[in-house]
Write a protein that holds these residues in place. Structure first.
Motif, PDB file in Angstrom:
ATOM      1  N   ALA A 189      34.462  47.926  56.532  1.00 17.32           N
ATOM      2  CA  ALA A 189      32.827  46.791  55.207  1.00 17.32           C
ATOM      3  C   ALA A 189      33.313  46.637  54.015  1.00 17.32           C
ATOM      4  N   THR A 190      33.674  47.537  53.116  1.00 21.82           N
ATOM      5  CA  THR A 190      33.812  47.500  52.044  1.00 21.82           C
ATOM      6  C   THR A 190      35.089  45.801  51.107  1.00 21.82           C
ATOM      7  N   GLU A 191      36.049  46.371  52.200  1.00 27.01           N
ATOM      8  CA  GLU A 191      37.278  45.460  52.040  1.00 27.01           C
ATOM      9  C   GLU A 191      36.459  44.142  51.920  1.00 27.01           C
ATOM     10  N   THR A 192      35.991  44.106  53.446  1.00 29.42           N
ATOM     11  CA  THR A 192      35.666  42.480  53.450  1.00 29.42           C
ATOM     12  C   THR A 192      34.655  41.867  52.611  1.00 29.42           C
ATOM     13  N   ALA A 193      33.496  42.566  51.928  1.00 29.49           N
ATOM     14  CA  ALA A 193      32.361  42.534  50.755  1.00 29.49           C
ATOM     15  C   ALA A 193      33.265  41.425  49.744  1.00 29.49           C
ATOM     16  N   LEU A 194      33.734  42.687  49.157  1.00 31.38           N
ATOM     17  CA  LEU A 194      34.306  43.010  47.980  1.00 31.38           C
ATOM     18  C   LEU A 194      35.520  41.762  47.698  1.00 31.38           C
ATOM     19  N   ALA A 195      36.617  41.646  48.857  1.00 29.31           N
ATOM     20  CA  ALA A 195      37.162  40.038  48.342  1.00 29.31           C
ATOM     21  C   ALA A 195      36.658  38.712  48.625  1.00 29.31           C
ATOM     22  N   THR A 196      34.949  38.698  49.432  1.00 27.53           N
ATOM     23  CA  THR A 196      34.773  37.301  49.160  1.00 27.53           C
ATOM     24  C   THR A 196      34.758  36.600  47.820  1.00 27.53           C
ATOM     25  N   VAL A 251      38.408  50.076  47.559  1.00 29.59           N
ATOM     26  CA  VAL A 251      38.101  49.769  46.273  1.00 29.59           C
ATOM     27  C   VAL A 251      39.571  49.996  45.719  1.00 29.59           C
ATOM     28  N   ARG A 252      40.216  51.024  45.505  1.00 28.44           N
ATOM     29  CA  ARG A 252      41.561  51.328  45.398  1.00 28.44           C
ATOM     30  C   ARG A 252      42.971  50.341  46.191  1.00 28.44           C
ATOM     31  N   ARG A 253      41.959  49.630  47.682  1.00 22.79           N
ATOM     32  CA  ARG A 253      43.256  49.579  47.699  1.00 22.79           C
ATOM     33  C   ARG A 253      42.878  48.004  47.608  1.00 22.79           C
ATOM     34  N   LEU A 254      41.958  47.630  46.496  1.00 23.35           N
ATOM     35  CA  LEU A 254      42.168  46.624  46.594  1.00 23.35           C
ATOM     36  C   LEU A 254      42.581  46.076  44.447  1.00 23.35           C
ATOM     37  N   GLY A 255      43.283  47.566  44.432  1.00 23.85           N
ATOM     38  CA  GLY A 255      43.440  47.539  42.675  1.00 23.85           C
ATOM     39  C   GLY A 255      42.284  47.383  42.111  1.00 23.85           C
ATOM     40  N   LEU A 256      41.485  48.209  42.464  1.00 25.25           N
ATOM     41  CA  LEU A 256      40.428  48.645  41.221  1.00 25.25           C
ATOM     42  C   LEU A 256      39.913  50.553  41.244  1.00 25.25           C
ATOM     43  N   ARG A 257      39.701  49.549  39.862  1.00 27.30           N
ATOM     44  CA  ARG A 257      38.853  51.743  39.571  1.00 27.30           C
ATOM     45  C   ARG A 257      37.409  51.992  39.297  1.00 27.30           C
ATOM     46  N   ILE A 258      37.937  52.931  39.898  1.00 26.72           N
ATOM     47  CA  ILE A 258      35.828  53.692  39.743  1.00 26.72           C
ATOM     48  C   ILE A 258      35.932  55.188  38.673  1.00 26.72           C
ATOM     49  N   PRO A 259      34.991  54.953  37.781  1.00 25.19           N
ATOM     50  CA  PRO A 259      34.123  53.410  37.209  1.00 25.19           C
ATOM     51  C   PRO A 259      34.166  52.359  36.290  1.00 25.19           C
ATOM     52  N   ASP A 260      35.582  52.061  35.966  1.00 29.95           N
ATOM     53  CA  ASP A 260      35.882  51.426  35.220  1.00 29.95           C
ATOM     54  C   ASP A 260      35.378  49.712  35.512  1.00 29.95           C
ATOM     55  N   ASP A 261      36.261  49.355  37.092  1.00 32.56           N
ATOM     56  CA  ASP A 261      35.633  47.974  38.139  1.00 32.56           C
ATOM     57  C   ASP A 261      34.620  48.151  38.462  1.00 32.56           C
ATOM     58  N   ILE A 262      33.531  49.268  38.958  1.00 31.00           N
ATOM     59  CA  ILE A 262      32.507  48.839  39.908  1.00 31.00           C
ATOM     60  C   ILE A 262      32.223  50.537  40.116  1.00 31.00           C
TER      61      ILE A 262
END
Length: 338
Positions: free
Chosen positions: A231-238, A261-272
């Motif tokens: 669900a998160t991957e789908t929502a963040l790829a919108t 978040v990590r699959r999408l190449g993003l960082r916690i909390p830097d990007d989200i």
């Protein structure tokens, strides 16, 4: 004349009301319908109240063969939260000579088959989580005292309701994220038809509606790490501006969100930034450690059992929701520049 210090008996109530002791037992045991008149029942209740009469539970249990056993109905045991609820309830129960049977509701929300040949004969009362409310049909019976946990007080099936202050927990989360500067929010909501999750969604929307230039999107997922990931991957790829804060309905959902978040190449909390709710052991096992709302599961169970004991003894249970506290850890930070 000085009032006698002797504890009033059912015989005193019967005499004051002009009825038999059997009628008093029927009325105060809430088994009078169809056996005595409404007028007689009211007269007995008034006499008991005027005399300050309280049933002797120990004597009654010996006479009627009650087992001094309470059923705790919870969603399927997928987290340690409900183990904590059981621990707290069992501790208070033991202090009062009661035992607690833990009964997970199939699939978390019921309905459940009767775990006893006759729940009426085997149980003195039931404590049930709102997520397991549908399981009560088969096990409650018409005469069993019931206390609801995490349930809408205005529509509760129970004689009493005990709640954590979930609304305040969401207010604390939202205030924390707003003060960090976040304005674009994604709510990862538990896909469970329950009052407690409706409260989380409603309170988050209400808080953000009051702040200019905020946006809120919602994604729903069953409470599992894999479903939360999807669900998160789908929502963040919108397409569109990416949310900078992800508010999860519980810590298990947050763990799945971390993976997405990590699959999408993003960082916690830097990007989200990510928040949870529960403060399970999982919250400090993931990296960075999770900012979440601490719920005192054992105190929740204690208060539930205390409320049921009050109902059994004809007392008014303690009022007021149980406080909750935001625990700030490494998963939240100010949003990076757009």
């Amino acid at each position: 004349m000085a009032r006698s210090s002797t504890r009033p008996t059912s015989r005193d109530v019967a005499h004051a009301a002009g009825v038999s002791q059997a009628a008093v037992s029927l009325v105060l045991g809430d088994k009078w319908r169809g056996r005595v008149s409404e007028t007689t029942a009211q007269r007995v209740r008034e006499a008991a109240r005027d005399l300050g009469y309280r049933p002797n539970l120990a004597a009654r249990n010996l006479r009627l063969g009650h087992t001094r056993t309470v059923l705790l109905v919870v969603p399927a045991l997928t987290t340690e939260f409900f183990a904590g609820v059981y621990t707290g309830a069992a501790r208070v129960a033991a202090d009062h000579g009661f035992g607690v049977v833990l009964y997970p509701s199939p699939e978390g929300i019921g309905p459940a088959r009767d775990p006893f040949a006759s729940a009426q004969a085997a149980l003195d009362g039931v404590i049930a989580s709102s997520m397991a409310a549908d399981a009560l049909t088969a096990i409650r019976g018409d005469q069993l005292p019931l206390v609801m946990l995490d349930s809408d007080p205005s529509g509760s099936l129970g004689a009493a309701t005990v709640n954590l202050d979930i609304a305040d927990g969401i207010r604390q989360v939202t205030t924390h994220l707003l003060e960090l500067g976040h304005r674009r929010f994604l709510h990862l909501a538990a896909d469970v038809p329950s009052w407690t999750f409706e409260i989380r969604a409603r309170e988050l929307a209400t808080r953000l509606d009051a702040v200019p230039d905020t946006s809120l999107r919602t994604a729903h997922a069953p409470i599992s790490i894999d479903d939360a990931l999807t669900a998160t991957e789908t929502a963040l790829a919108t397409p569109g501006p990416r949310p900078t804060a992800l508010v999860c309905d519980d810590d298990k959902l947050a763990a799945g969100a971390y993976k997405a978040v990590r699959r999408l190449g993003l960082r916690i909390p830097d990007d989200i930034s990510v928040t949870g709710l529960d403060d399970l052991g999982l919250a400090t096992a993931i990296d960075p450690e999770l900012t979440t709302v601490r719920l005192d599961a054992e105190l929740f169970g204690e208060r539930g059992m205390e409320a049921l004991l009050a109902v059994l003894e004809g007392r008014t249970p303690q009022a007021g929701d149980i406080p909750v506290n935001l625990v700030v850890r490494g998963s939240t930070a100010p949003p990076s520049a757009p």
